[in-house]
Design a protein around this motif. Structure first.
Motif, PDB file in Angstrom:
ATOM      1  N   ASP A   1     -24.077 -25.660  13.486  1.00 48.12           N
ATOM      2  CA  ASP A   1     -24.481 -27.021  14.141  1.00 48.12           C
ATOM      3  C   ASP A   1     -23.142 -27.661  15.034  1.00 48.12           C
ATOM      4  O   ASP A   1     -23.301 -28.144  16.058  1.00 48.12           O
ATOM      5  CB  ASP A   1     -25.040 -28.048  13.270  1.00 48.12           C
ATOM      6  CG  ASP A   1     -26.454 -27.975  12.814  1.00 48.12           C
ATOM      7  OD1 ASP A   1     -27.082 -27.033  13.327  1.00 48.12           O
ATOM      8  OD2 ASP A   1     -26.851 -28.483  11.784  1.00 48.12           O
ATOM      9  N   LEU A   2     -22.006 -27.363  14.365  1.00 45.90           N
ATOM     10  CA  LEU A   2     -20.801 -27.767  14.921  1.00 45.90           C
ATOM     11  C   LEU A   2     -20.665 -26.848  16.344  1.00 45.90           C
ATOM     12  O   LEU A   2     -20.156 -27.336  17.197  1.00 45.90           O
ATOM     13  CB  LEU A   2     -19.578 -27.468  13.887  1.00 45.90           C
ATOM     14  CG  LEU A   2     -19.429 -28.595  12.929  1.00 45.90           C
ATOM     15  CD1 LEU A   2     -18.142 -28.067  12.106  1.00 45.90           C
ATOM     16  CD2 LEU A   2     -19.035 -29.933  13.455  1.00 45.90           C
ATOM     17  N   LEU A   3     -21.054 -25.618  16.196  1.00 45.93           N
ATOM     18  CA  LEU A   3     -20.783 -24.739  16.919  1.00 45.93           C
ATOM     19  C   LEU A   3     -21.665 -24.867  18.343  1.00 45.93           C
ATOM     20  O   LEU A   3     -21.229 -25.012  19.450  1.00 45.93           O
ATOM     21  CB  LEU A   3     -21.091 -23.237  16.779  1.00 45.93           C
ATOM     22  CG  LEU A   3     -20.542 -22.214  17.598  1.00 45.93           C
ATOM     23  CD1 LEU A   3     -19.209 -22.170  17.809  1.00 45.93           C
ATOM     24  CD2 LEU A   3     -20.890 -20.594  17.156  1.00 45.93           C
ATOM     25  N   GLN A   4     -22.893 -25.378  18.086  1.00 40.94           N
ATOM     26  CA  GLN A   4     -24.032 -25.627  19.057  1.00 40.94           C
ATOM     27  C   GLN A   4     -23.632 -27.061  19.793  1.00 40.94           C
ATOM     28  O   GLN A   4     -23.807 -27.279  20.860  1.00 40.94           O
ATOM     29  CB  GLN A   4     -25.236 -25.919  18.334  1.00 40.94           C
ATOM     30  CG  GLN A   4     -26.157 -24.475  17.937  1.00 40.94           C
ATOM     31  CD  GLN A   4     -26.311 -23.573  19.193  1.00 40.94           C
ATOM     32  OE1 GLN A   4     -26.481 -24.126  20.190  1.00 40.94           O
ATOM     33  NE2 GLN A   4     -26.076 -22.290  19.052  1.00 40.94           N
ATOM     34  N   SER A   5     -22.949 -28.039  18.951  1.00 37.41           N
ATOM     35  CA  SER A   5     -22.758 -29.330  19.712  1.00 37.41           C
ATOM     36  C   SER A   5     -21.493 -28.969  20.610  1.00 37.41           C
ATOM     37  O   SER A   5     -21.364 -30.003  21.651  1.00 37.41           O
ATOM     38  CB  SER A   5     -22.022 -30.246  18.454  1.00 37.41           C
ATOM     39  OG  SER A   5     -20.503 -29.803  18.238  1.00 37.41           O
ATOM     40  N   LEU A   6     -20.845 -27.942  20.598  1.00 33.33           N
ATOM     41  CA  LEU A   6     -19.892 -27.674  21.809  1.00 33.33           C
ATOM     42  C   LEU A   6     -20.451 -27.570  22.924  1.00 33.33           C
ATOM     43  O   LEU A   6     -20.120 -27.834  23.986  1.00 33.33           O
ATOM     44  CB  LEU A   6     -18.897 -26.300  21.225  1.00 33.33           C
ATOM     45  CG  LEU A   6     -17.634 -26.807  20.334  1.00 33.33           C
ATOM     46  CD1 LEU A   6     -17.042 -25.415  19.908  1.00 33.33           C
ATOM     47  CD2 LEU A   6     -16.767 -27.664  20.591  1.00 33.33           C
ATOM     48  N   ARG A   7     -21.489 -26.512  22.791  1.00 33.11           N
ATOM     49  CA  ARG A   7     -22.274 -26.148  24.038  1.00 33.11           C
ATOM     50  C   ARG A   7     -22.960 -27.518  24.672  1.00 33.11           C
ATOM     51  O   ARG A   7     -23.317 -27.703  25.698  1.00 33.11           O
ATOM     52  CB  ARG A   7     -23.311 -25.164  23.799  1.00 33.11           C
ATOM     53  CG  ARG A   7     -24.202 -24.517  24.832  1.00 33.11           C
ATOM     54  CD  ARG A   7     -25.221 -23.616  24.301  1.00 33.11           C
ATOM     55  NE  ARG A   7     -26.195 -24.199  23.213  1.00 33.11           N
ATOM     56  CZ  ARG A   7     -27.195 -24.720  23.728  1.00 33.11           C
ATOM     57  NH1 ARG A   7     -27.566 -25.148  24.875  1.00 33.11           N
ATOM     58  NH2 ARG A   7     -28.005 -25.661  22.699  1.00 33.11           N
ATOM     59  N   GLN A   8     -23.572 -28.103  23.549  1.00 32.70           N
ATOM     60  CA  GLN A   8     -24.459 -29.363  23.907  1.00 32.70           C
ATOM     61  C   GLN A   8     -23.586 -30.541  24.852  1.00 32.70           C
ATOM     62  O   GLN A   8     -24.120 -30.924  25.745  1.00 32.70           O
ATOM     63  CB  GLN A   8     -25.222 -30.051  22.689  1.00 32.70           C
ATOM     64  CG  GLN A   8     -26.407 -28.937  22.074  1.00 32.70           C
ATOM     65  CD  GLN A   8     -26.525 -29.505  20.722  1.00 32.70           C
ATOM     66  OE1 GLN A   8     -26.324 -30.355  20.292  1.00 32.70           O
ATOM     67  NE2 GLN A   8     -27.592 -28.530  20.226  1.00 32.70           N
ATOM     68  N   THR A   9     -22.410 -30.920  24.274  1.00 25.74           N
ATOM     69  CA  THR A   9     -21.759 -31.514  24.924  1.00 25.74           C
ATOM     70  C   THR A   9     -21.272 -31.429  26.132  1.00 25.74           C
ATOM     71  O   THR A   9     -21.172 -32.080  27.192  1.00 25.74           O
ATOM     72  CB  THR A   9     -20.485 -32.094  24.011  1.00 25.74           C
ATOM     73  OG1 THR A   9     -20.609 -32.235  22.747  1.00 25.74           O
ATOM     74  CG2 THR A   9     -19.350 -32.881  24.661  1.00 25.74           C
ATOM     75  N   ALA A  10     -21.029 -30.029  26.411  1.00 27.26           N
ATOM     76  CA  ALA A  10     -20.691 -29.588  27.975  1.00 27.26           C
ATOM     77  C   ALA A  10     -21.594 -29.358  28.707  1.00 27.26           C
ATOM     78  O   ALA A  10     -21.658 -29.721  29.812  1.00 27.26           O
ATOM     79  CB  ALA A  10     -19.780 -28.330  27.581  1.00 27.26           C
TER      80      ALA A  10
END
Length: 719
Positions: A310-319
């Motif tokens: 989820d932390l990893l996906q949050s990087l992609r989603q924020t960007a």
């Protein structure tokens, strides 16, 4: 007649008597020497007397330490340790307040001597001290002397700290927890608890339970600098003795109480100068705090952990997801997977189909992921700008955010020594660490933007990645060496140190190196070396004449006790002796112990020193090994042991002692100083040759002329 080395000429004093000047034969039993001295003054019962030094710590002379007596020493005839111990044992039980106070005062002083301490403890003297404290009837000056005597007696390690009763410990704790107690008693109580904590798990838990962190923070806010110091010492002892989970909980609580801001404002930036002891404790607090990152640094990413994914996906989603007009949930699984892989590639992951693989390397492990998430959440604009700016560049020119973050995290861990044990002597802390919560993460946020800035300045491509990170490491290291007082100042300075500045610094260093490699210059260097080495020798001896403050360090803890050593102005005698905290440069007359330079036989360093062999060989003692040195003196090979406060002092002292021994200076500082002096001298001498290339070989000498008829004939001119 015994050889001269077995005879020392000394003076012996006694109150109300004319001093005796005698030649002490070291081979003669001490009991016989005492009988001769007593007979000269017509004193019966020589066994009731002993000799002790008249100055300094007034140590009793025994068969084991008599070889330390030097020519010219002044001794005093006094009551023997066993008689003194017996008298004081009775005196501290007296009902007369004055007698009891005087006895405790004398006990506090004599307990520093190991011979007396042994005699007093053998009479069950500690039990009487326990009783005085546990009964709690005595206060003020009398109690202070009692606690001081107890501390000194326990220093000799004859009795285990685990033998202390719960009642005694709780009484000591009560002095720390009650505001009405005198500050001197609170200082001694804090010191006793600090000694107690590392000795056993049981004592640690008891002290941690009884003395709350809130109470220690109250003492830290005191205006009394010594009370503040002792409170910090106990706090550090508790943190170092705690298990990892306990240490993390303690640090979290201290963070809630804003201890960093308080230290930054009231200790680091106070009107009083920061002492060496407090500087060491601040270094340890910084090290303990940064080492909380070690767990995440050594943990690889688990691709099956939903939380980490989820932390990893949050990087992609924020960007990216905020800019997408069509929600990715409306795409097919295959389309969504392809889109995610493309976006992870734009984020700079090497393995865009499975970015978790990039985070399997540990260190930096999950710490790199934590830093990236912190950057994206706390500075979303800077994060989006970094990612989108590089997404719009050509593939080979884009700065990979994820790859850079992983490598930068590793660089910061190495620079800040995360995961390494605390040094026992270091004092180097970063003032800006205490001015900022989430220091490591905030430092990362500044430095990851520096990576992007440097990447653009270098016009780098993917093949230049290692070069860029090398420049960034240099930028960070050079800026940290300036000791900025805040992160804002660090940010300003590190951004000012751009790539062109780094190139200029490198070019200057390279030109300096090249111009010193020409053959004529090398020959000139060799000619200048003897003169400059003599200058360095003189500087080393001058430093020894000024003297240095050393600390006594035991295997149990960092000691408060200080001693000073300096060389006499005529370079013939080393003077040393104990000093009190706060004394910067004691007069040479106050240093009662002496070693004639002529008696010095050898210099030992590191593992060869006897005091390093006594200590455990763990990593925590690596710094002691690097700073330890010993002087072997006299034919009997006694040693004076040192642990230098810094590497700089170690180099100057070992060099100076080697000069006194007639040997070469071997420290790395000698080479550094020689290089600096040679560089300055060469530049001065070569000023007239600036911008003129110096040939590698001298010009050829022309052949002699075929005749010398061109010489002027002075005789004809005179006619």
């Amino acid at each position: 007649m015994p050889p001269p080395k077995d005879v020392v000429k000394i003076a012996i004093q006694m109150v109300g008597a004319i001093p005796q000047l005698i030649e002490l034969q070291q081979t003669k039993p001490l009991a016989s020497v005492l009988k001769d001295v007593c007979d000269a003054w017509s004193l019966p019962n020589a066994e009731r007397y002993a000799l002790q030094y008249a100055d300094g710590r007034q140590t009793y002379i025994t068969e084991s330490n008599r070889r330390d007596i030097k020519n010219g020493s002044i001794l005093r005839l006094t009551t023997s340790p066993d008689q003194e111990a017996e008298q004081l044992y009775i005196g501290i039980q007296s009902k007369n307040v004055d007698v009891k106070t005087d006895s405790l005062k004398k006990l506090a002083s004599l307990s520093q001597d190991i011979t007396f301490a042994q005699e007093f403890i053998s009479r069950n003297g500690l039990k009487q001290i326990y009783s005085i404290v546990e009964e709690g009837n005595d206060t003020g000056e009398m109690l202070a002397y009692t606690l001081k005597a107890f501390t000194e007696l326990m220093e000799h390690d004859f009795v285990s700290w685990e033998n202390l009763s719960t009642v005694f410990i709780k009484k000591i704790v009560s002095y720390v927890n009650v505001n009405t107690v005198d500050a001197s008693i609170q200082q001694l109580s804090l010191s006793i608890l600090e000694n107690m904590v590392p000795t056993s798990r049981l004592l640690f838990e008891m002290v941690k339970k009884e003395v709350t962190l809130d109470r220690l923070l109250t003492h830290l806010q005191a205006t009394n600098a010594q009370l503040q110091l002792k409170a910090m010492a106990l706090l550090i002892a508790l943190l170092l003795s705690a298990a990892d989970t306990e240490r993390r909980d303690m640090m979290d609580y201290l963070r809630e109480k804003n201890i960093r801001q308080f230290i930054h404002k009231n200790i680091i930036h106070s009107s009083e100068p920061l002492g060496d002891e407090m500087a060491h404790y601040l270094y340890v607090l910084q090290s303990v705090s940064l080492n909380l990152c070690e767990h995440r640094m050594k943990m690889s990413m688990d691709p099956y952990s939903q939380e980490q994914r989820d932390l990893l996906q949050s990087l992609r989603q924020t960007a990216f997801e905020s800019e997408s007009e069509v929600p990715s949930a409306s795409f097919s699984t295959e389309r969504r997977r392809s889109l995610c892989a493309k976006e992870f590639r734009k984020l700079g992951f090497m393995n865009n189909s499975n970015p978790a693989e990039d985070l399997r390397r540990a260190p930096p492990g999950l710490l790199a992921l934590d830093n990236m998430v912190y950057f994206s959440r706390n500075t979303p604009n800077a994060y989006s700008r970094f990612v989108l700016e590089n997404s719009s560049r050509e593939d080979k020119h884009e700065c990979p955010f994820a790859r850079s973050s992983i490598q930068l995290t590793l660089i910061l861990c190495e620079i800040l020594h995360i995961g390494e044990p605390c040094s026992e002597t270091a004092q180097a802390f970063y003032p800006m660490f205490f001015g900022q919560d989430h220091f490591f993460e905030e430092l990362f946020c500044i430095c990851i933007q520096l990576v992007n800035k440097t990447w653009k300045e270098m016009r780098a491509t993917q093949e230049d990645f290692d070069k860029v990170m090398q420049v960034v490491r240099e930028q960070i290291t050079r800026t940290l060496n300036l000791k900025p007082t805040s992160l804002e100042l660090f940010k300003t300075r590190v951004n000012a140190l751009n790539y062109s500045e780094i190139l200029k610094l490198r070019q200057t260093e390279r030109l300096h190196q090249e111009e010193t490699l020409a053959v004529p210059v090398l020959e000139l260097r060799e000619k200048l070396k003897p003169e400059l080495l003599e200058l360095i020798r003189q500087q080393r001896l001058l430093h020894l004449c000024e003297g240095t403050l050393f600390r006594k360090i035991s295997s149990r803890r960092r000691q408060d006790k200080l001693w000073y050593c300096r060389l006499s102005p005529n370079h013939k005698v080393l003077h040393y002796g104990d000093v009190e905290e706060g004394v910067q440069s004691p007069p040479i007359e106050s240093l009662t112990e002496k070693i004639p330079v002529a008696d010095m036989k050898m210099l030992l360093v590191g593992k060869e020193c006897p005091h390093t062999k006594e200590k455990s060989s763990g990593k925590q003692n690596k710094d002691v090994l690097e700073l330890a040195f010993s002087i072997v003196h006299d034919v009997e090979e006694y040693c004076l042991n040192f642990v230098a406060p810094t590497r700089y002092e170690f180099c100057l002292w070992t060099d100076g002692l080697n000069v006194l021994l007639g040997k070469e200076m071997t420290s790395e500082r000698t080479q550094t100083d020689l290089d600096v002096l040679l560089s300055m001298e060469l530049k001065l001498r070569l000023l007239d040759l600036e911008n003129i290339s110096i040939p590698d070989d001298p010009p050829p000498i022309p052949k002699p002329p075929s005749n010398l008829n061109f010489c002027y004939d002075f005789s004809q001119a005179e006619q």
